[in-house]
Motif scaffolding. Structure first.
Motif, PDB file in Angstrom:
ATOM      1  N   ARG A 261     -14.598  19.474   5.731  1.00 50.63           N
ATOM      2  CA  ARG A 261     -15.219  20.114   6.887  1.00 50.63           C
ATOM      3  C   ARG A 261     -15.341  19.039   7.957  1.00 50.63           C
ATOM      4  O   ARG A 261     -15.778  17.933   7.682  1.00 50.63           O
ATOM      5  CB  ARG A 261     -16.583  20.650   6.492  1.00 50.63           C
ATOM      6  CG  ARG A 261     -17.223  21.496   7.544  1.00 50.63           C
ATOM      7  CD  ARG A 261     -18.560  21.944   7.097  1.00 50.63           C
ATOM      8  NE  ARG A 261     -19.373  20.747   6.852  1.00 50.63           N
ATOM      9  CZ  ARG A 261     -20.489  20.731   6.193  1.00 50.63           C
ATOM     10  NH1 ARG A 261     -20.959  21.811   5.669  1.00 50.63           N
ATOM     11  NH2 ARG A 261     -21.165  19.615   6.018  1.00 50.63           N
TER      12      ARG A 261
ATOM     13  N   ASP B  20     -23.361  26.796  -2.658  1.00 56.19           N
ATOM     14  CA  ASP B  20     -24.206  27.764  -1.969  1.00 56.19           C
ATOM     15  C   ASP B  20     -25.666  27.586  -2.355  1.00 56.19           C
ATOM     16  O   ASP B  20     -26.549  28.120  -1.699  1.00 56.19           O
ATOM     17  CB  ASP B  20     -23.764  29.191  -2.294  1.00 56.19           C
ATOM     18  CG  ASP B  20     -22.406  29.503  -1.693  1.00 56.19           C
ATOM     19  OD1 ASP B  20     -22.120  29.003  -0.591  1.00 56.19           O
ATOM     20  OD2 ASP B  20     -21.638  30.232  -2.333  1.00 56.19           O
TER      21      ASP B  20
ATOM     22  N   TYR C 159     -12.020  22.412  10.405  1.00 60.35           N
ATOM     23  CA  TYR C 159     -11.712  21.893   9.076  1.00 60.35           C
ATOM     24  C   TYR C 159     -10.426  21.069   9.125  1.00 60.35           C
ATOM     25  O   TYR C 159      -9.516  21.370   9.893  1.00 60.35           O
ATOM     26  CB  TYR C 159     -11.484  23.042   8.088  1.00 60.35           C
ATOM     27  CG  TYR C 159     -12.638  24.002   8.010  1.00 60.35           C
ATOM     28  CD1 TYR C 159     -13.662  23.805   7.088  1.00 60.35           C
ATOM     29  CD2 TYR C 159     -12.717  25.093   8.865  1.00 60.35           C
ATOM     30  CE1 TYR C 159     -14.738  24.672   7.024  1.00 60.35           C
ATOM     31  CE2 TYR C 159     -13.790  25.970   8.809  1.00 60.35           C
ATOM     32  CZ  TYR C 159     -14.790  25.757   7.890  1.00 60.35           C
ATOM     33  OH  TYR C 159     -15.861  26.628   7.830  1.00 60.35           O
TER      34      TYR C 159
ATOM     35  N   ARG D   2     -14.921  26.644   2.415  1.00 58.50           N
ATOM     36  CA  ARG D   2     -15.394  25.498   1.652  1.00 58.50           C
ATOM     37  C   ARG D   2     -14.203  24.619   1.282  1.00 58.50           C
ATOM     38  O   ARG D   2     -13.061  25.091   1.242  1.00 58.50           O
ATOM     39  CB  ARG D   2     -16.096  25.944   0.360  1.00 58.50           C
ATOM     40  CG  ARG D   2     -17.236  26.919   0.559  1.00 58.50           C
ATOM     41  CD  ARG D   2     -18.423  26.241   1.223  1.00 58.50           C
ATOM     42  NE  ARG D   2     -19.496  27.185   1.488  1.00 58.50           N
ATOM     43  CZ  ARG D   2     -19.730  27.734   2.671  1.00 58.50           C
ATOM     44  NH1 ARG D   2     -18.978  27.471   3.698  1.00 58.50           N
ATOM     45  NH2 ARG D   2     -20.735  28.566   2.838  1.00 58.50           N
TER      46      ARG D   2
ATOM     47  N   ASP E 104     -20.639  19.830  -0.913  1.00 59.36           N
ATOM     48  CA  ASP E 104     -20.321  20.522   0.336  1.00 59.36           C
ATOM     49  C   ASP E 104     -20.079  22.013   0.121  1.00 59.36           C
ATOM     50  O   ASP E 104     -20.439  22.840   0.933  1.00 59.36           O
ATOM     51  CB  ASP E 104     -19.061  19.899   0.933  1.00 59.36           C
ATOM     52  CG  ASP E 104     -19.205  19.601   2.397  1.00 59.36           C
ATOM     53  OD1 ASP E 104     -20.327  19.679   2.912  1.00 59.36           O
ATOM     54  OD2 ASP E 104     -18.184  19.292   3.024  1.00 59.36           O
ATOM     55  N   TRP E 105     -19.445  22.355  -0.971  1.00 57.19           N
ATOM     56  CA  TRP E 105     -19.033  23.737  -1.206  1.00 57.19           C
ATOM     57  C   TRP E 105     -20.128  24.584  -1.845  1.00 57.19           C
ATOM     58  O   TRP E 105     -19.990  25.787  -1.987  1.00 57.19           O
ATOM     59  CB  TRP E 105     -17.793  23.764  -2.098  1.00 57.19           C
ATOM     60  CG  TRP E 105     -17.916  22.864  -3.289  1.00 57.19           C
ATOM     61  CD1 TRP E 105     -17.449  21.592  -3.385  1.00 57.19           C
ATOM     62  CD2 TRP E 105     -18.563  23.134  -4.535  1.00 57.19           C
ATOM     63  NE1 TRP E 105     -17.760  21.052  -4.603  1.00 57.19           N
ATOM     64  CE2 TRP E 105     -18.455  21.985  -5.331  1.00 57.19           C
ATOM     65  CE3 TRP E 105     -19.233  24.242  -5.046  1.00 57.19           C
ATOM     66  CZ2 TRP E 105     -18.975  21.904  -6.607  1.00 57.19           C
ATOM     67  CZ3 TRP E 105     -19.753  24.157  -6.323  1.00 57.19           C
ATOM     68  CH2 TRP E 105     -19.618  23.004  -7.093  1.00 57.19           C
TER      69      TRP E 105
ATOM     70  N   ARG F 126     -21.876  25.084   8.334  1.00 56.37           N
ATOM     71  CA  ARG F 126     -20.881  24.995   7.261  1.00 56.37           C
ATOM     72  C   ARG F 126     -19.684  25.884   7.512  1.00 56.37           C
ATOM     73  O   ARG F 126     -18.570  25.537   7.173  1.00 56.37           O
ATOM     74  CB  ARG F 126     -21.502  25.368   5.918  1.00 56.37           C
ATOM     75  CG  ARG F 126     -22.209  24.230   5.280  1.00 56.37           C
ATOM     76  CD  ARG F 126     -22.481  24.460   3.847  1.00 56.37           C
ATOM     77  NE  ARG F 126     -22.815  25.832   3.533  1.00 56.37           N
ATOM     78  CZ  ARG F 126     -23.263  26.214   2.375  1.00 56.37           C
ATOM     79  NH1 ARG F 126     -23.431  25.362   1.425  1.00 56.37           N
ATOM     80  NH2 ARG F 126     -23.539  27.476   2.143  1.00 56.37           N
TER      81      ARG F 126
ATOM     82  N   ASP G 244     -10.851  25.829  -0.588  1.00 56.07           N
ATOM     83  CA  ASP G 244     -10.391  27.175  -0.222  1.00 56.07           C
ATOM     84  C   ASP G 244      -8.991  27.094   0.375  1.00 56.07           C
ATOM     85  O   ASP G 244      -8.638  26.118   1.045  1.00 56.07           O
ATOM     86  CB  ASP G 244     -11.306  27.808   0.834  1.00 56.07           C
ATOM     87  CG  ASP G 244     -12.649  28.252   0.284  1.00 56.07           C
ATOM     88  OD1 ASP G 244     -12.859  28.169  -0.943  1.00 56.07           O
ATOM     89  OD2 ASP G 244     -13.500  28.667   1.102  1.00 56.07           O
TER      90      ASP G 244
END
Length: 183
Positions: A52, A15, A62, A38, A12-13, A34, A41
């Motif tokens: 998320r 890039d 979130y 992330r 998910d996080w 997104r 964070d």
């Protein structure tokens, strides 16, 4: 999330895809779903992002741990295109003040507004227990079962009560199936 180039599972996080290096941006109708944060964070030096949740035209949502109050909350990051100028942000804050008095059993209660850099955050309670209408609709769709007239009347009554409870505060009170809690 799946990489659109090679089909590999990308965290998910991430890039970019670990397998092929493709820059991964998950989109829905060409809009980044997104968001700016992330999992992992810490937002506004307070909210530890755990997952998320929903994404909409106005904000990204979130699930986060509020480290000051030690409880799970929903954090909505308002899209920068919604509040592009300082005056827009100030008007949003002023008009949102009334929301913090909201109290209805079928509605998640807004807690506070916050900022993370230039991103406006709307923080609300994370409701546990009860069933969100969206979940019930999805379950019925999977089973190809319609609501009975009695069930539909009960749901519509609850929705009308929730709208009535927010009518003096907001023109719509953000009453979508994802936001209506069936108790």
């Amino acid at each position: 999330m799946l990489c659109p180039r090679c089909g590999s599972e990308a965290p998910d996080w991430a890039d970019q895809c670990d397998n092929c290096g493709f820059a991964v941006v998950e989109t829905k109708s060409g809009v980044d779903v997104r968001g700016p944060f992330r999992v992992g964070d810490v937002v506004a030096e307070r909210y530890d992002v755990r997952e998320r949740a929903l994404s909409g035209a106005l904000y990204w949502t979130y699930l986060a741990l509020d480290q000051e109050e030690e409880r799970l909350v929903s954090v909505r990051a308002v899209r920068p295109t919604i509040l592009p100028r300082r005056e827009d942000h100030e008007a949003f804050v002023e008009s949102s003040e009334a929301l913090f008095g909201l109290s209805h059993p079928a509605v998640a209660r807004p807690l506070r507004l916050d900022r993370d850099g230039q991103t406006t955050l709307v923080v609300s309670e994370r409701v546990t227990g009860g069933l969100h209408l969206r979940s019930l609709i999805d379950l019925r769709r999977q089973d190809a079962r319609a609501f009975s007239a009695q069930e539909a009347i009960a749901i519509l009554t609850l929705g009308a009560e929730a709208l009535d409870g927010t009518r003096d505060i907001s023109p719509h009170g953000d009453r979508r199936p994802e936001c209506l809690i069936l108790r």
